[in-house]
Design a protein around this motif. Sequence first.
Motif, PDB file in Angstrom:
ATOM      1  N   PHE A  61       0.840  -1.199   0.000  1.00 29.67           N
ATOM      2  CA  PHE A  61       0.000   0.000   0.000  1.00 29.67           C
ATOM      3  C   PHE A  61       0.874   1.247   0.000  1.00 29.67           C
ATOM      4  N   ASP A  62       0.314   2.351  -0.477  1.00 29.38           N
ATOM      5  CA  ASP A  62       1.036   3.621  -0.436  1.00 29.38           C
ATOM      6  C   ASP A  62       1.382   3.986   1.004  1.00 29.38           C
ATOM      7  N   THR A  63       2.404   4.778   1.169  1.00 30.34           N
ATOM      8  CA  THR A  63       2.829   5.254   2.478  1.00 30.34           C
ATOM      9  C   THR A  63       1.764   6.178   3.063  1.00 30.34           C
ATOM     10  N   ALA A  64       1.612   6.147   4.373  1.00 32.71           N
ATOM     11  CA  ALA A  64       0.647   7.013   5.058  1.00 32.71           C
ATOM     12  C   ALA A  64       1.003   8.481   4.839  1.00 32.71           C
ATOM     13  N   THR A  65      -0.012   9.283   4.613  1.00 29.77           N
ATOM     14  CA  THR A  65       0.179  10.726   4.463  1.00 29.77           C
ATOM     15  C   THR A  65       0.288  11.369   5.840  1.00 29.77           C
ATOM     16  N   ASP A  66       0.714  12.616   5.872  1.00 29.96           N
ATOM     17  CA  ASP A  66       0.759  13.353   7.138  1.00 29.96           C
ATOM     18  C   ASP A  66      -0.631  13.443   7.757  1.00 29.96           C
ATOM     19  N   GLU A  67      -1.645  13.662   6.925  1.00 34.20           N
ATOM     20  CA  GLU A  67      -3.020  13.759   7.409  1.00 34.20           C
ATOM     21  C   GLU A  67      -3.449  12.454   8.096  1.00 34.20           C
ATOM     22  N   GLU A  68      -3.115  11.330   7.477  1.00 32.95           N
ATOM     23  CA  GLU A  68      -3.466  10.039   8.073  1.00 32.95           C
ATOM     24  C   GLU A  68      -2.742   9.837   9.401  1.00 32.95           C
ATOM     25  N   ARG A  69      -1.461  10.137   9.429  1.00 35.03           N
ATOM     26  CA  ARG A  69      -0.690   9.983  10.669  1.00 35.03           C
ATOM     27  C   ARG A  69      -1.257  10.874  11.782  1.00 35.03           C
ATOM     28  N   ASP A  70      -1.663  12.092  11.427  1.00 34.53           N
ATOM     29  CA  ASP A  70      -2.265  12.992  12.418  1.00 34.53           C
ATOM     30  C   ASP A  70      -3.550  12.398  12.994  1.00 34.53           C
ATOM     31  N   LEU A  71      -4.394  11.840  12.139  1.00 35.03           N
ATOM     32  CA  LEU A  71      -5.658  11.258  12.603  1.00 35.03           C
ATOM     33  C   LEU A  71      -5.435  10.035  13.477  1.00 35.03           C
ATOM     34  N   LEU A  72      -4.420   9.271  13.181  1.00 32.84           N
ATOM     35  CA  LEU A  72      -4.138   8.081  13.984  1.00 32.84           C
ATOM     36  C   LEU A  72      -3.801   8.427  15.434  1.00 32.84           C
ATOM     37  N   GLU A  73      -3.378   9.656  15.682  1.00 30.10           N
ATOM     38  CA  GLU A  73      -3.103  10.076  17.052  1.00 30.10           C
ATOM     39  C   GLU A  73      -4.353  10.018  17.925  1.00 30.10           C
ATOM     40  N   TYR A  74      -5.534  10.045  17.310  1.00 33.76           N
ATOM     41  CA  TYR A  74      -6.792  10.037  18.050  1.00 33.76           C
ATOM     42  C   TYR A  74      -7.398   8.642  18.185  1.00 33.76           C
ATOM     43  N   ALA A  75      -6.798   7.662  17.544  1.00 36.12           N
ATOM     44  CA  ALA A  75      -7.298   6.288  17.613  1.00 36.12           C
ATOM     45  C   ALA A  75      -6.688   5.562  18.811  1.00 36.12           C
ATOM     46  N   GLU A  76      -7.367   4.519  19.259  1.00 45.20           N
ATOM     47  CA  GLU A  76      -6.840   3.684  20.341  1.00 45.20           C
ATOM     48  C   GLU A  76      -6.068   2.515  19.738  1.00 45.20           C
ATOM     49  N   ASP A  77      -5.190   1.928  20.540  1.00 43.95           N
ATOM     50  CA  ASP A  77      -4.413   0.742  20.134  1.00 43.95           C
ATOM     51  C   ASP A  77      -3.531   0.980  18.914  1.00 43.95           C
ATOM     52  N   VAL A  78      -3.009   2.186  18.774  1.00 43.82           N
ATOM     53  CA  VAL A  78      -2.152   2.515  17.633  1.00 43.82           C
ATOM     54  C   VAL A  78      -0.753   1.942  17.863  1.00 43.82           C
ATOM     55  N   ASP A  79      -0.204   1.349  16.819  1.00 45.56           N
ATOM     56  CA  ASP A  79       1.180   0.887  16.856  1.00 45.56           C
ATOM     57  C   ASP A  79       1.798   1.090  15.471  1.00 45.56           C
ATOM     58  N   GLU A  80       2.973   0.534  15.261  1.00 45.38           N
ATOM     59  CA  GLU A  80       3.687   0.764  13.997  1.00 45.38           C
ATOM     60  C   GLU A  80       2.973   0.157  12.792  1.00 45.38           C
ATOM     61  N   ARG A  81       2.013  -0.733  13.024  1.00 42.58           N
ATOM     62  CA  ARG A  81       1.260  -1.348  11.927  1.00 42.58           C
ATOM     63  C   ARG A  81      -0.029  -0.593  11.611  1.00 42.58           C
ATOM     64  N   SER A  82      -0.336   0.437  12.373  1.00 40.76           N
ATOM     65  CA  SER A  82      -1.611   1.133  12.263  1.00 40.76           C
ATOM     66  C   SER A  82      -1.743   1.913  10.967  1.00 40.76           C
ATOM     67  N   ARG A  83      -2.921   1.778  10.384  1.00 38.10           N
ATOM     68  CA  ARG A  83      -3.293   2.544   9.186  1.00 38.10           C
ATOM     69  C   ARG A  83      -4.791   2.806   9.253  1.00 38.10           C
ATOM     70  N   LEU A  84      -5.239   3.788   8.483  1.00 42.78           N
ATOM     71  CA  LEU A  84      -6.668   4.003   8.285  1.00 42.78           C
ATOM     72  C   LEU A  84      -7.047   3.211   7.043  1.00 42.78           C
ATOM     73  N   SER A  85      -8.016   2.325   7.181  1.00 41.42           N
ATOM     74  CA  SER A  85      -8.345   1.442   6.058  1.00 41.42           C
ATOM     75  C   SER A  85      -8.933   2.190   4.868  1.00 41.42           C
ATOM     76  N   CYS A  86      -9.430   3.402   5.080  1.00 42.39           N
ATOM     77  CA  CYS A  86      -9.929   4.203   3.951  1.00 42.39           C
ATOM     78  C   CYS A  86      -8.791   4.668   3.052  1.00 42.39           C
ATOM     79  N   GLN A  87      -7.575   4.629   3.568  1.00 39.78           N
ATOM     80  CA  GLN A  87      -6.407   5.077   2.804  1.00 39.78           C
ATOM     81  C   GLN A  87      -5.625   3.910   2.200  1.00 39.78           C
TER      82      GLN A  87
END
Length: 106
Positions: A61-87
């Motif tokens: 998959f494409d690399t996470a954008t800055d916007e995606e990384r920013d949003l992940l800060e608000y999710a629970e259970d985030v780790d190095e494998r975390s992504r937003l599935s819409c992206q």
Amino acid sequence: MPKITYLVPDGTAHIVDVPVGQSVMDGSVRNNLPGIVAECGGSCSCATCHVHVDPEYAELFDTATDEERDLLEYAEDVDERSRLSCQLIVNAACEGARVVVPDSNG
């Protein structure tokens, strides 16, 4: 159509055909799988489609954008494998990819 495996919060695995060009989130929502809420409908503005991508599939998959990384800060259970599935846009190489929906989503 690539088959994507979703491991949902109750521990069951669902293998779904997801058309090339659609997102991993779309595959889940269109098949009524539990755990991926997708409140914003895939516009990368809510983080309710958080998943963990198995490491061996992350580079498909494409690399996470800055916007995606920013949003992940608000999710629970985030780790190095975390992504937003819409992206996570499915391409032909994604055959067999696997994502885990965190318990906090369910």
